[in-house]
Design a protein around this motif. Structure first.
Motif, short mmCIF file in Angstrom:
data_model
loop_
_atom_site.label_atom_id
_atom_site.label_comp_id
_atom_site.label_asym_id
_atom_site.label_seq_id
_atom_site.Cartn_x
_atom_site.Cartn_y
_atom_site.Cartn_z
N ALA A 19 0.81 -1.11 0.00
CA ALA A 19 0.08 -0.06 -0.03
C ALA A 19 0.97 1.28 -0.12
O ALA A 19 0.37 2.36 -0.13
CB ALA A 19 -1.08 -0.23 1.06
N GLY A 20 2.36 1.13 0.14
CA GLY A 20 3.16 2.29 0.22
C GLY A 20 3.01 3.13 1.38
O GLY A 20 3.19 4.27 1.60
N TRP A 58 4.80 -8.58 -9.02
CA TRP A 58 4.91 -7.67 -10.21
C TRP A 58 5.23 -8.48 -11.29
O TRP A 58 4.80 -8.16 -12.42
CB TRP A 58 6.39 -7.08 -9.69
CG TRP A 58 6.67 -6.17 -10.86
CD1 TRP A 58 6.22 -4.83 -11.39
CD2 TRP A 58 7.86 -6.35 -12.02
NE1 TRP A 58 7.06 -4.36 -12.41
CE2 TRP A 58 7.75 -5.35 -12.99
CE3 TRP A 58 8.46 -7.28 -11.94
CZ2 TRP A 58 8.61 -5.16 -13.80
CZ3 TRP A 58 9.56 -7.47 -13.05
CH2 TRP A 58 9.52 -6.39 -13.88
N GLU A 59 5.83 -9.63 -11.23
CA GLU A 59 6.33 -10.43 -12.46
C GLU A 59 4.97 -10.97 -12.92
O GLU A 59 4.44 -11.25 -14.14
CB GLU A 59 7.14 -11.43 -12.04
CG GLU A 59 8.60 -11.27 -12.15
CD GLU A 59 9.40 -12.42 -11.31
OE1 GLU A 59 10.37 -12.25 -10.83
OE2 GLU A 59 8.68 -13.65 -11.51
N HIS A 60 4.04 -11.06 -12.04
CA HIS A 60 2.57 -11.91 -12.58
C HIS A 60 1.46 -10.60 -12.68
O HIS A 60 0.48 -11.17 -12.80
CB HIS A 60 2.13 -13.05 -11.49
CG HIS A 60 2.90 -14.14 -11.32
ND1 HIS A 60 3.85 -14.46 -10.51
CD2 HIS A 60 3.20 -15.03 -12.47
CE1 HIS A 60 4.49 -15.46 -10.81
NE2 HIS A 60 4.20 -15.87 -11.86
N HIS A 61 1.93 -9.53 -12.83
CA HIS A 61 1.15 -8.39 -13.27
C HIS A 61 0.06 -7.98 -12.31
O HIS A 61 -0.90 -7.70 -12.50
CB HIS A 61 0.47 -8.45 -14.69
CG HIS A 61 1.55 -9.01 -15.78
ND1 HIS A 61 2.35 -8.16 -16.23
CD2 HIS A 61 1.97 -10.18 -16.01
CE1 HIS A 61 3.08 -8.72 -17.00
NE2 HIS A 61 2.95 -10.06 -17.02
N ARG A 62 0.38 -8.41 -10.94
CA ARG A 62 -0.68 -8.16 -9.90
C ARG A 62 -0.39 -6.75 -9.27
O ARG A 62 -1.38 -6.27 -8.61
CB ARG A 62 -0.40 -9.20 -8.95
CG ARG A 62 -0.61 -10.63 -9.36
CD ARG A 62 -2.26 -11.32 -9.74
NE ARG A 62 -3.02 -11.07 -8.27
CZ ARG A 62 -2.95 -11.96 -7.40
NH1 ARG A 62 -2.07 -13.03 -7.65
NH2 ARG A 62 -3.59 -11.66 -6.35
N ILE A 63 0.74 -6.39 -9.47
CA ILE A 63 0.97 -4.89 -8.98
C ILE A 63 1.61 -4.30 -10.00
O ILE A 63 2.21 -4.90 -10.89
CB ILE A 63 1.94 -5.08 -7.75
CG1 ILE A 63 2.90 -5.57 -7.76
CG2 ILE A 63 1.00 -5.67 -6.48
CD1 ILE A 63 4.31 -5.31 -6.50
N SER A 64 1.73 -2.81 -9.98
CA SER A 64 2.20 -1.93 -10.78
C SER A 64 3.92 -1.95 -10.66
O SER A 64 4.19 -2.22 -9.54
CB SER A 64 1.77 -0.77 -11.11
OG SER A 64 1.82 0.00 -9.80
N VAL A 65 4.52 -1.30 -11.68
CA VAL A 65 6.01 -0.97 -11.50
C VAL A 65 6.05 -0.07 -10.41
O VAL A 65 7.04 0.07 -9.45
CB VAL A 65 6.51 -0.36 -12.87
CG1 VAL A 65 7.82 0.01 -12.64
CG2 VAL A 65 6.48 -1.64 -13.71
N SER A 66 5.27 0.93 -10.40
CA SER A 66 5.16 2.11 -9.18
C SER A 66 5.18 1.42 -7.90
O SER A 66 5.82 2.02 -7.11
CB SER A 66 4.03 3.14 -9.50
OG SER A 66 4.12 3.63 -10.67
N HIS A 69 8.39 -0.09 -7.30
CA HIS A 69 9.42 1.07 -6.83
C HIS A 69 9.30 1.41 -5.68
O HIS A 69 10.42 1.70 -4.77
CB HIS A 69 9.33 1.92 -8.01
CG HIS A 69 10.19 1.64 -9.35
ND1 HIS A 69 9.85 2.50 -10.31
CD2 HIS A 69 10.70 0.52 -9.72
CE1 HIS A 69 10.51 1.91 -11.43
NE2 HIS A 69 11.06 0.70 -10.98
N LEU A 70 8.01 1.55 -5.20
CA LEU A 70 7.86 2.30 -3.94
C LEU A 70 8.26 1.50 -2.80
O LEU A 70 8.83 1.78 -1.88
CB LEU A 70 6.59 2.74 -3.70
CG LEU A 70 5.87 3.60 -2.63
CD1 LEU A 70 6.81 4.86 -2.64
CD2 LEU A 70 4.60 4.12 -2.73
#
Lengths: 217, 395
Positions: A19-20, A58-66, A69-70
């Motif tokens: 959730a950052g 991330w690899e499975h496109h469940r969360i974004s690049v941002s 990174h955060l």
């Protein structure tokens, strides 16, 4: 020894990380610090485990690049709060240069390895992400380390690693080199066999065994 | 006219999406084959795309999840938002939020980036950067404080050593006086006591001198007075100074000096201090009756001096620490005395001030070689003076 990072603590931390929510992550780490958690437990069972999971999501496109990174930035910031524990050791008998090869921008794993060396009484020179071969050779010349440790996170950067190994071996044929990182999940250890004294380190436990060979404190 | 307008707008909109818009537009078949890609998709990924499979856009091999379901199937079976993390020409991957519309024999694919998410990331990173900047400032403050404390430590070390030197000097003088003038009136045990007091005070005096040297070096006040020096004379002085230790340890000294290395422009007393240090170490660590060799050699870019002993040698892991202050490498000499290990640190600083470097070569069981290399300029400067002097004489 039982980990202080229980499943509920881990789940709370992971949710906050995704959730950052830096404040919650910081509070959890602070609490673990207050409970005198040892560096290895914190690094492996909280930081490494959560980042591996973030990587998988991330690899499975469940969360974004941002989000990824955060999460990385938050973890890197948290490392600064616990690093004093790593630097608390006695006089540093051995020294090591730790670097990510050229075009490799994921430095967090390498930094944790650098801290781990420090924790075990080594003087760690951490060069960070995207280290050009020339800079690496210059620092080896200047510091004359006992070991060189190179990190590779992205498999497609393997040619950069091999280029660095070629250059270091040409100039320093006897310098022992350790290689590790997430990239090797996809293979690549075979290409290291042609180099003398280049050892693939698959985990922190394997690294610890290696350090014992150098008379770990 | 009114009925033609929507078609006209649709064509204009389609052309915008194909050529100019910052949105990824693809037409893909039911298996993920790309039949059409707009300009933005090609620019973003650096790929031609048409004729490729859509999975080529992915950074890692992630077209299927661990249970074997393809990304396309996941998008079709679950409600949005659908995410797709793609590789880009700018090294860093990006995330597309995907919308699919079924068309004949496939799908119309729209992928767009989330500006709000990017903004949030930027804000958070900015905040983290501010925090790290503050931390860095604190660190600089602490470093400055540590530097001040270190300077105070050096000052204290220097003052304490200076104040201790005089009383120790008095002890040395009076014990010498008592030993020489009253030995006839004292028992052998009393003479032995006096000799012990004298040798202990002498050792204390050496330690105090080392502390003074360290405090001067650490505070950055080491200055050199270079002069023309005959190295053979200097080495003879050192050998003479250490004569008693040589006799006590029954050590033989062999001197093999290259004649081309004997005239240097250096700070004579300080280089003598270096020789004294490494030669006395070699004597102290030699086996009884052993041989210590002093050797010099003219290298292509400098002059090398070294002292070789036949002692026990030093393990490799300790060698690096020998030249560092208070590193805990102080050793026990053959005589049983402990050394605090400052001599080599001082020697290193003196040699480095001359532009040279110290070295050690040692193997346990095979003895040690300690030495230093001075730059060729030390030799050359002296030579040029000699030539000038000779020329002046002729004139």
């Amino acid at each position: 020894m039982q980990s202080l990072v229980t499943d509920p603590i881990y789940e709370n931390y992971l949710a906050a990380l995704i959730a950052g929510d830096r404040a919650v992550c910081t509070a959890i780490v602070q609490e673990l610090n207050n409970a005198d958690i040892i560096l290895k437990d914190l690094y492996l069972n909280l930081f490494q485990r959560s980042l591996y999971q973030v990587g998988e999501l991330w690899e499975h496109h469940r969360i974004s690049v941002s989000v990824e990174h955060l999460a990385t930035a938050i973890t890197e910031r948290l490392l600064t709060t616990v690093e004093p524990q790593a630097f608390r050791g006695q006089f540093r008998e051995h020294s090591v240069i730790i670097a990510c090869v050229a075009d490799e921008y994921h430095q967090l794993g390498a930094r944790m390895v650098a801290d781990f060396f420090e924790f075990h009484g080594w003087r760690g020179y951490f060069l960070g992400a995207n280290t050009p071969v020339k800079d690496l050779l210059d620092l080896i010349d200047k510091r004359n380390p006992d070991l060189l440790a190179l990190s590779l996170s992205i498999y497609s950067n393997l040619p950069s690693l091999l280029k660095a190994l070629d250059a270091v071996r040409a100039e320093y044929p006897d310098l022992p080199i350790l290689v590790g990182g997430q990239a090797f999940r996809w293979g690549g250890t075979g290409s290291l066999k042609k180099y003398s004294d280049v050892t693939y380190i698959s985990s922190i436990d394997v690294l610890e065994q290696k350090l014992e060979e150098y008379g770990d404190r | 006219m009114a009925t033609d307008e929507p078609d006209h707008l649709a064509v204009a909109g389609w052309r915008f999406l194909c050529d100019t818009g910052n949105i990824v537009l693809l037409i893909i078949d039911r298996n993920g084959g790309v039949r059409f890609a707009n300009q933005y998709a090609k620019t973003l990924t650096g790929l031609g795309l048409e004729g490729d499979h859509i999975s080529r856009m992915l950074l890692v091999d992630s077209w299927t999840n661990p249970t074997g379901v393809t990304l396309l199937e996941q998008w079709l079976n679950h409600s949005s938002p659908h995410l797709m993390n793609v590789r880009t020409t700018g090294e860093l991957p990006r995330t597309l939020y995907v919308t699919l519309y079924p068309v004949d024999e496939g799908y119309l694919f729209f992928g767009q980036e989330d500006d709000a998410e990017q903004d949030r990331l930027s804000r958070e990173l900015l905040m983290l950067n501010h925090e790290l900047t503050s931390l860095s400032r604190e660190l600089n403050q602490k470093n400055a404080e540590l530097a001040q404390l270190n300077a105070l430590k050096n000052q204290f070390l220097g003052m304490a050593a200076h104040d201790l030197r005089n009383p120790v000097g008095v002890i040395l003088n009076y014990t010498e006086f008592l030993t020489e003038d009253l030995s006839d009136h004292l028992s052998s045990q009393q003479v032995h006591f006096l000799e012990t007091i004298h040798s202990s005070a002498l050792r204390m005096s050496q330690v105090i001198n080392n502390f003074l040297d360290v405090s001067i070096i650490e505070s950055g006040h080491l200055s050199l007075t270079r002069e023309n020096v005959e190295i053979a004379d200097l080495v003879r002085n050192v050998e003479s100074l250490l004569g008693i230790a040589t006799i006590r340890r029954q050590v033989r000294i062999e001197t093999l000096l290259d004649p081309t290395t004997l005239k240097l422009k250096v700070d004579g007393p300080k280089i003598e201090q270096v020789f004294t240090n490494i030669l006395s170490n070699a004597i102290e660590h030699s086996p009884d009756g052993g041989c210590v060799t002093i050797r010099s050699e003219h290298l292509h870019d400098g002059v090398r001096f070294q002292v070789e002993d036949q002692g026990e040698g030093i393990p490799p892991d300790q060698q690096k620490r020998l030249f560092q202050s208070f590193s805990g490498t102080g050793s026990k000499k053959k005589s049983g005395e402990r050394s605090i290990g400052l001599g080599l640190v001082i020697s290193r600083k003196i040699v480095e001030a001359h532009g040279g470097r110290m070295f050690v070569e040692s193997e346990p069981g095979k003895g040690s070689v300690f030495g230093f290399i001075l730059p060729d300029s030390c030799l050359a400067e002296y030579k040029s003076k000699q030539v000038m002097g000779a020329s002046g004489d002729r004139g």
